[in-house]
Write an enzyme that holds these catalytic residues in place. Structure first.
Site, PDB file in Angstrom:
ATOM      1  N   ASP A 163       0.770  -1.101   0.048  1.00 62.47           N
ATOM      2  CA  ASP A 163       0.151   0.042  -0.124  1.00 62.47           C
ATOM      3  C   ASP A 163       0.869   1.327   0.016  1.00 62.47           C
ATOM      4  O   ASP A 163       0.363   2.363  -0.320  1.00 62.47           O
ATOM      5  CB  ASP A 163      -0.898   0.187   1.063  1.00 62.47           C
ATOM      6  CG  ASP A 163      -1.951  -1.126   1.173  1.00 62.47           C
ATOM      7  OD1 ASP A 163      -2.293  -1.703   0.059  1.00 62.47           O
ATOM      8  OD2 ASP A 163      -2.649  -1.296   2.287  1.00 62.47           O
ATOM      9  N   ARG A 654      30.471 -17.981 -20.021  1.00 59.80           N
ATOM     10  CA  ARG A 654      29.530 -17.141 -20.970  1.00 59.80           C
ATOM     11  C   ARG A 654      29.385 -15.794 -20.911  1.00 59.80           C
ATOM     12  O   ARG A 654      29.606 -15.102 -19.730  1.00 59.80           O
ATOM     13  CB  ARG A 654      28.322 -18.001 -21.072  1.00 59.80           C
ATOM     14  CG  ARG A 654      28.125 -19.536 -21.263  1.00 59.80           C
ATOM     15  CD  ARG A 654      28.649 -19.805 -22.804  1.00 59.80           C
ATOM     16  NE  ARG A 654      28.559 -21.229 -23.023  1.00 59.80           N
ATOM     17  CZ  ARG A 654      29.367 -22.005 -22.934  1.00 59.80           C
ATOM     18  NH1 ARG A 654      30.499 -21.731 -22.239  1.00 59.80           N
ATOM     19  NH2 ARG A 654      29.107 -23.464 -23.092  1.00 59.80           N
TER      20      ARG A 654
END
Length: 759
Positions: A163, A654
């Site tokens: 909220d 990689r």
């Protein structure tokens, strides 16, 4: 059963972390940040499962945790240690059991992540602690020496609430992610609503706080919003329907009304989504549907903001509670103006509860005041943007002509900024002009009038509908630009873009003595994913780019789940490392390479040793984030090859260059709201200058949470011109946070541990 350590033999502090109340995206990041920071600082850490109930029940509800126990959780919604609304803890007998379970483990420092009810319970527990331990000693549950060794409970609170209702801080954990869920739904609803020329009423969470409703209405380009703090005046149904009718007449194919679940009228009567739907159908004879988003707002992966900000909050909470003494004031730790803010706990809770109290007694001015100036400001901005205006000019007065121009690199949110400028400018009585194709387009006279309806739907669209060029005006362009400004009768210029946009505006400002057409008010609004512009700590587009980075890295990490792999990921940013650092913090990177720090051979040797030892210890994944200009010599390819060569088959390496996907996509809710807020100030500045006959050139930006203007004359002094980045970069203060949550401390805690998943 967990091993219960002997508190008399422990040389370090022991802290516990729990989550309580409603779950919120980002809680896992906060838990991870707190646990790893505490371990980094030499403490022993326990997780309390199922909120306060786990503390009351003890046993397996309180478990010692190590570094890897909080690995690979940043992307997960909810809370990994569970939450519970404990009735037992509300009773003194339950708190007595909780105190016994903590002190028997030597724990007297506690971090709680929850709402105001959870935090008020925490403060009561702290106050009762000496009396609870005295009673435990008197009844023989613990010995007096143990009670004397732990005379006070030191605490820190973090607010986990979608909220965003804590008074005194800018954002609570989970609010940004919830806004993402809502705006994604609105974007989807808007497309089907426009197809059928249909109206939708969307109900969002917010019993006493209208933040989600208001900000989603702005970010979603909606037509009307109803929030608890600012109920509509009597007869609001007529006004709403009149606005929707005028919007359709101005070119809208759809109408969307946002209703906070706690919305009411000024008599305190609830305004439901069903009532709004019935009103629209009866008065406008339009097919109208209701969508109640409900708990979908709590679910899903946390946004980039809820990852990096919650990590920072967890880090700050751990530092706070470990530095606390029995005499220390208990604080709620939050973020205000891109800085850590510490608010006395009960003061924060009491002020937060003043808002629903003010609403219930009908003191809506006080409720809005407590929400803060920016909330009030955005309420007014929404009203101005959503309602087609009927400008009131004095008799004989001609509207002033304000041109909007994009320049520099593309940044998501530029269209949002242009839409806000057009609608707010028209609301103030100006004629708004769009320049097609940046400064070259201005030079060539590609200037056209934009109407209120022309920018319909631009809020959610990525790219730049007006077009964009990186070109900075050359000396030979200035005469043609001056003639174009005169021919189009441009009275003021609003420039939205990156560093090249700022350079172009600065050049016009420098040449105003030679070219009379340049003697007009000019305001620059920052829009650049690099976040490297003077006069603003955040630029439009940066948050969207961060979310793109986090989404890409999530997929990269998932692709490596079946292998032992190291990834080197390159981000944009030129010489500014904002995206790399914040992306690394949000994605759980083990190493971040920045141009601001540089890369040395010694650094790389340390990194290789660290990789080897961590993979030998069972690590499965290692992530390094590299800013694209971190080093001219040690490129992304070089780093990947080096780490691969030195790994000696311990792991695969990689590399991934994320490239322009960071510039693409629709703007995030944060960037849409930021664009609207900055442009509202820019239009106000231009309006004031035009009214006063001024010709100032200024930069608008967000600094320490406030929108402010900086004279163009100061632009160059604020910049490191060699590297095209501000001299003062607030986010560099987060480097210790990255290190604290990415570097395991030696020695590792004893006890069985699962193999490290990393991150």
């Amino acid at each position: 059963m967990p091993t219960v350590p002997d508190p008399d033999a422990a040389p370090t502090s022991r802290i516990a972390v729990l989550t309580s109340g409603g779950d919120a995206q980002g809680m896992n990041a906060a838990v991870r940040g707190a646990v790893r920071t505490a371990l980094h600082l030499g403490a022993e850490v326990f997780a309390i499962y199922e909120g306060y109930q786990g503390m009351v029940d003890g046993g397996d509800g309180i478990r010692q945790v190590g570094w890897d126990d909080v690995g690979n959780v940043l992307h997960r919604g909810g809370t990994m240690i569970g939450t519970y609304r404990s009735k037992d803890f509300r009773e003194r007998a339950g708190r007595l059991r909780a105190a016994a379970n903590l002190v028997e483990r030597g724990i007297d420092r506690l971090i709680v992540i929850g709402g105001d009810g959870s935090l008020s319970g925490l403060d009561l527990f702290r106050q009762e602690w000496p009396g609870l331990l005295a009673e435990l000693a008197d009844t023989g549950r613990i010995d007096q020496a143990l009670a004397d060794a732990h005379p006070a409970l030191m605490i820190a609170g973090l607010v986990g609430s979608i909220d965003n209702d804590l008074v005194g801080t800018d954002m609570t954990i989970g609010a940004d992610s919830a806004l993402h869920r809502i705006v994604d739904a609105i974007d989807a609803i808007a497309s089907t609503a426009a197809s059928h020329q249909r109206s939708f009423v969307v109900e969002v969470m917010g019993r006493h706080c209208g933040y989600l409703a208001l900000m989603s209405a702005i970010a979603g380009g909606c037509d009307y919003v109803l929030i608890p703090e600012h109920p509509p005046a009597d007869g609001w149904e007529d006004r709403m329907c009149a606005e929707l009718r005028r919007g359709r007449a101005a070119g809208r194919r759809d109408s969307i009304v946002i209703v906070a679940e706690g919305a009411q009228d000024r008599e305190g009567r609830p305004i439901t989504a069903a009532y709004v739907r019935d009103t629209i159908e009866q008065r406008l004879d339009e097919d109208t549907r209701v969508t109640i988003l409900g708990h979908v707002q709590r679910g899903g992966r946390p946004s980039a903001f809820d990852r990096w900000a919650s990590t920072w909050l967890g880090h700050a909470a751990a530092e706070e509670v470990l530095a606390a003494t029995p005499e220390s004031v208990a604080h709620v730790v939050g973020i205000r103006g891109n800085r850590i803010a510490k608010v006395p706990l009960m003061q924060a809770v009491e002020r937060t509860r003043e808002v629903p109290a003010a609403i219930s007694r009908g003191d809506y001015a006080e409720a809005m005041r407590l929400r803060g100036g920016s909330f009030t400001e955005m309420t007014q901005v929404f009203a101005e943007m959503s309602e087609p205006p009927v400008p009131a000019l004095a008799e004989g007065e001609a509207p002033r002509r304000v041109a909007i121009l994009h320049a520099g690199g593309l940044a998501p949110g530029m269209n949002t900024a242009a839409r806000a400028a057009v609608r707010l400018g028209i609301d103030r009585g100006h004629t708004m002009l769009g320049v097609r194709g940046g400064f070259p387009g201005l030079r060539d006279g590609q200037v056209e009038e934009l109407t209120w309806g022309d920018v319909e739907g631009w809020t959610s669209i990525g790219g730049a509908e007006l077009g964009i060029r990186r070109s900075v005006p050359d000396i030979e362009d200035l005469y043609a630009i001056g003639r174009s400004l005169e021919a189009s009768r441009v009275d003021a210029l609003l420039v939205v873009g990156g560093w090249n946009a700022y350079q172009g505006a600065h050049r016009l400002w420098e040449e105003r003595d030679r070219y009379p057409a340049f003697r007009i008010p000019v305001v620059c609004v920052p829009a650049s994913i690099d976040n490297n512009l003077p006069g603003s700590e955040l630029a439009i587009g940066t948050d969207t780019a961060l979310n793109a980075i986090v989404e890409a890295v999530d997929r990269i990490k998932q692709s490596a789940s079946a292998r032992r792999r190291c990834f080197v990921v390159e981000t944009m940013g030129r010489y500014c490392g904002y995206l790399a650092l914040m992306g690394g913090l949000a994605s759980g990177a083990e190493r971040v390479y920045l141009h601001e720090e540089g890369i040395t051979l010694d650094d790389l040797q340390d990194d290789v040793r660290r990789l080897r030892s961590s993979f030998d210890a069972g690590r499965r994944l290692y992530l390094a984030i590299r800013n694209e200009r971190a080093s001219e010599q040690y490129t992304t390819d070089f780093l990947a090859r080096l780490l691969d060569q030195e790994g000696q088959e311990r792991y695969d390496v990689r590399q991934a260059v994320l490239g322009h996907l960071q510039q693409g996509g629709d703007p995030s809710p944060f960037d849409r709201v930021l664009a609207t807020r900055l442009v509202a100030h820019a239009v106000d500045l231009l309006t004031e200058q035009l009214a006063a006959g001024g010709r100032e050139a200024q930069l608008v930006g967000l600094v320490a949470g406030r929108v402010q203007a900086t004279p163009m004359a100061r632009m160059l002094e604020l910049m490191d011109m060699a590297h095209r980045r501000p001299r003062d970069q607030w986010w560099l203060d987060l480097r210790p946070v990255v290190r604290a949550v990415s570097e395991p401390p030696p020695p590792v805690l004893a006890g069985p541990r699962a193999p490290s998943a990393g991150l």
